[in-house]
Design an enzyme around this catalytic site. Sequence first.
Site, PDB file in Angstrom:
ATOM      1  N   GLU A 316       0.805  -1.234   0.000  1.00 45.57           N
ATOM      2  CA  GLU A 316       0.000   0.000   0.000  1.00 45.57           C
ATOM      3  C   GLU A 316       0.834   1.280   0.000  1.00 45.57           C
ATOM      4  O   GLU A 316       0.499   2.245   0.690  1.00 45.57           O
ATOM      5  CB  GLU A 316      -0.996  -0.048   1.174  1.00 45.57           C
ATOM      6  CG  GLU A 316      -1.956  -1.221   1.017  1.00 45.57           C
ATOM      7  CD  GLU A 316      -2.898  -1.455   2.198  1.00 45.57           C
ATOM      8  OE1 GLU A 316      -2.849  -0.675   3.155  1.00 45.57           O
ATOM      9  OE2 GLU A 316      -3.675  -2.422   2.133  1.00 45.57           O
ATOM     10  N   GLU A 424      -5.583 -10.611  -2.873  1.00 44.94           N
ATOM     11  CA  GLU A 424      -6.389 -10.693  -1.644  1.00 44.94           C
ATOM     12  C   GLU A 424      -7.879 -10.607  -1.994  1.00 44.94           C
ATOM     13  O   GLU A 424      -8.621  -9.846  -1.381  1.00 44.94           O
ATOM     14  CB  GLU A 424      -6.036  -9.534  -0.687  1.00 44.94           C
ATOM     15  CG  GLU A 424      -4.561  -9.417  -0.378  1.00 44.94           C
ATOM     16  CD  GLU A 424      -4.230  -8.290   0.610  1.00 44.94           C
ATOM     17  OE1 GLU A 424      -5.160  -7.738   1.228  1.00 44.94           O
ATOM     18  OE2 GLU A 424      -3.036  -7.987   0.759  1.00 44.94           O
TER      19      GLU A 424
END
Length: 549
Positions: A316, A424
């Site tokens: 991220e 994910e």
Amino acid sequence: MGENGEAYLLMLLCLLLHSGHCNSFDGIPYDYSATIKCMAVPARPLYGGGIFSNSMNWTSRTRQNVHLEEGNLYAFSAWVQTSKGSGIVVDAVVRTSSGELHNIGKAIASNGCWSMLKGGLSPNSSGLAEVSFQSKDPTAEVWVENVALQQFTMKQWRSHQDHIIEKIRKSKVRFRIVDRNGSAPVPKASITIKQTTPSFPFGCGMNLHILSSKPYRHWFASRFKHTTFTNAMKWYSTELVQGQENYTTPDAMLRFCKKHNISIRGHNVFWDNPKCQPQWVKNLTGEELRETAAERMNSVVSRYRGELIAWDVVNENLHFSFFEDRLGKNASAEFFGRAHEIDRNVRLFMNEYNTVENNGDDTAHPVNYLRRFGEILAYPGNERIPAGIGLQSSSFGHGKPDLAYMRSGLDLYGSMGLPLWLTEVSVDQGPHQGEYLEQILREGYSHPAVEGIIMFGGPEEAGYKELTLADYEFSNTEAGDVVDRLLGEWKSPITEAEADEEGFCEASLFYGDYDIAVRKAGANSVTSLISYKLSSAPGETAVHLRVGD
Ligand SMILES: *[C@@H]1O[C@H](CO)[C@@H](O)[C@H](O)[C@H]1NC(C)=O
Ligand SMILES: *[C@@H]1O[C@H](CO)[C@@H](O)[C@H](O)[C@H]1NC(C)=O
Ligand SMILES: *[C@@H]1O[C@H](CO)[C@@H](O)[C@H](O)[C@H]1NC(C)=O
Ligand SMILES: *[C@@H]1O[C@H](CO)[C@@H](O)[C@H](O)[C@H]1NC(C)=O
Ligand SMILES: *[C@@H]1O[C@H](CO)[C@@H](O)[C@H](O)[C@H]1NC(C)=O
Ligand SMILES: *[C@@H]1O[C@H](CO)[C@@H](O)[C@H](O)[C@H]1NC(C)=O
Ligand SMILES: *[C@@H]1O[C@H](CO)[C@@H](O)[C@H](O)[C@H]1NC(C)=O
């Protein structure tokens, strides 16, 4: 042993037949091409422009009305340049008749060359909509050419997926069964082809409950060959207290995986979200943080060197910048370089959310992701890193996924030529959870650039509250049924075939590992049992298999 007690040695000759001629589309094929390069001349409009076949030139003042049909999917593309400057963000925007604005695609445009804008939209309602282009710099005029908007029905969309699956996940194989010397064909043998493992990585996240729950272990190992530990390798898990590293849990999970041949994506070395640091790291600055981060890197990457297929090196780092804010803007690039020094073979990923799920998030748009990752990989020393693009695909929410936007994003990510993984995948609870999960998984599996998919879900017993695949009794949820159905669909069914007089037989098979049982004509038991790997690796167009006796 053969039927007369004589030992046979058979050979199988296998040819991968050329594919591409086989199945036809329902309607127009999808155009997967995309680029983030700025070109001297704009390329021709995709689909001849589709709905916009009038080949007019646009500016940021142009407005065009189109009729959009709910349930259909729209592929959008254009070539844009700005009257001045460089690196200017240009959005393609659709305003529906009810006034809603949808960003359907984005490009980073410059003066003097043309950038491709690729996007898409899956509208929720039918009606008139207005298409336009907007520049983030209002003083720069936008010039647009070769705009294309192509409509597809859901059925056509599925036919693109099915076509790609046939083309890239499977191969038509011709076997020839010959005698031990490889000279004479063995006619009319019966063969049974059973796939043991598919080669496409379609896996599932795993957490520490696997260590204490036998049913969870069984549930997992009977389905998946690929995983990511959802939290166990994270810094806050392995070094809760400064200087007291504890790898007991991930080490034990790793042993379980090794025992069951489950490959692991490492997740993650660093997480750029300031909230997701170990408490004691949050207030570190300067040299202290630099040294501490170096120790973390050395520790975890060395420990699992050779054990993992991937590392999410920085998680991220588009949405957050904990390390950049404190260590300088090259922090991520330096982490990638260091990780590669420690483990030369493991593939190193950036890993982000909202990369394909959400057309409203400017931060993690494909063009931003690719620009950032391009900079990291161009950093001195990083040029040879085996890199991969990690798309979390975790923020679809519970609404209908925008598959047209998702596919255009995958096209753009694919243009970098690096392996793409959905890392994910998750869909929130809701009445259509299973259906939407299936749509997303299919879109990923059938995209030519996607090389792996991991879902972040699991059994309720292990605490998976959002994407629950099995309830407390380990009965499938609806989403669990979807996963099991796809696991079955993406694996060859047990195939029985009979060789012809020349010993030939053909089958269309998914890539992966097989057990092939051969029974000679007239024999009432298996003559030979062969392990065979059907792989797409180039140069393997003819494989000889020695058959035991
Ligand atoms: C669009 O602009 C190009 C020059 O960039 C020009 O060659 C072309 O004729 C224009 N097309 C129309 C329809 O005006
Ligand atoms: C294989 O070749 C050997 C010698 O070259 C020969 O003796 C034998 O009969 C052959 N076997 C078969 C099954 O053709
Ligand atoms: C390390 O972690 C394990 C598992 O949580 C725990 O049982 C053990 O006590 C820890 N060791 C130390 C030294 O804290
Ligand atoms: C794991 O893979 C190895 C080598 O491919 C194989 O020999 C072994 O049987 C496999 N084990 C399991 C549990 O599948
Ligand atoms: C970190 O700094 C904040 C203020 O910047 C302070 O409130 C907090 O107590 C500090 N935490 C630790 C663990 O030192
Ligand atoms: C980042 O790396 C680039 C390329 O090596 C270098 O030119 C630049 O000075 C670095 N920036 C910082 C803030 O360290
Ligand atoms: C469609 O509706 C969902 C909610 O169900 C919403 O999340 C999504 O943004 C909408 N998409 C479009 C293109 O209107």
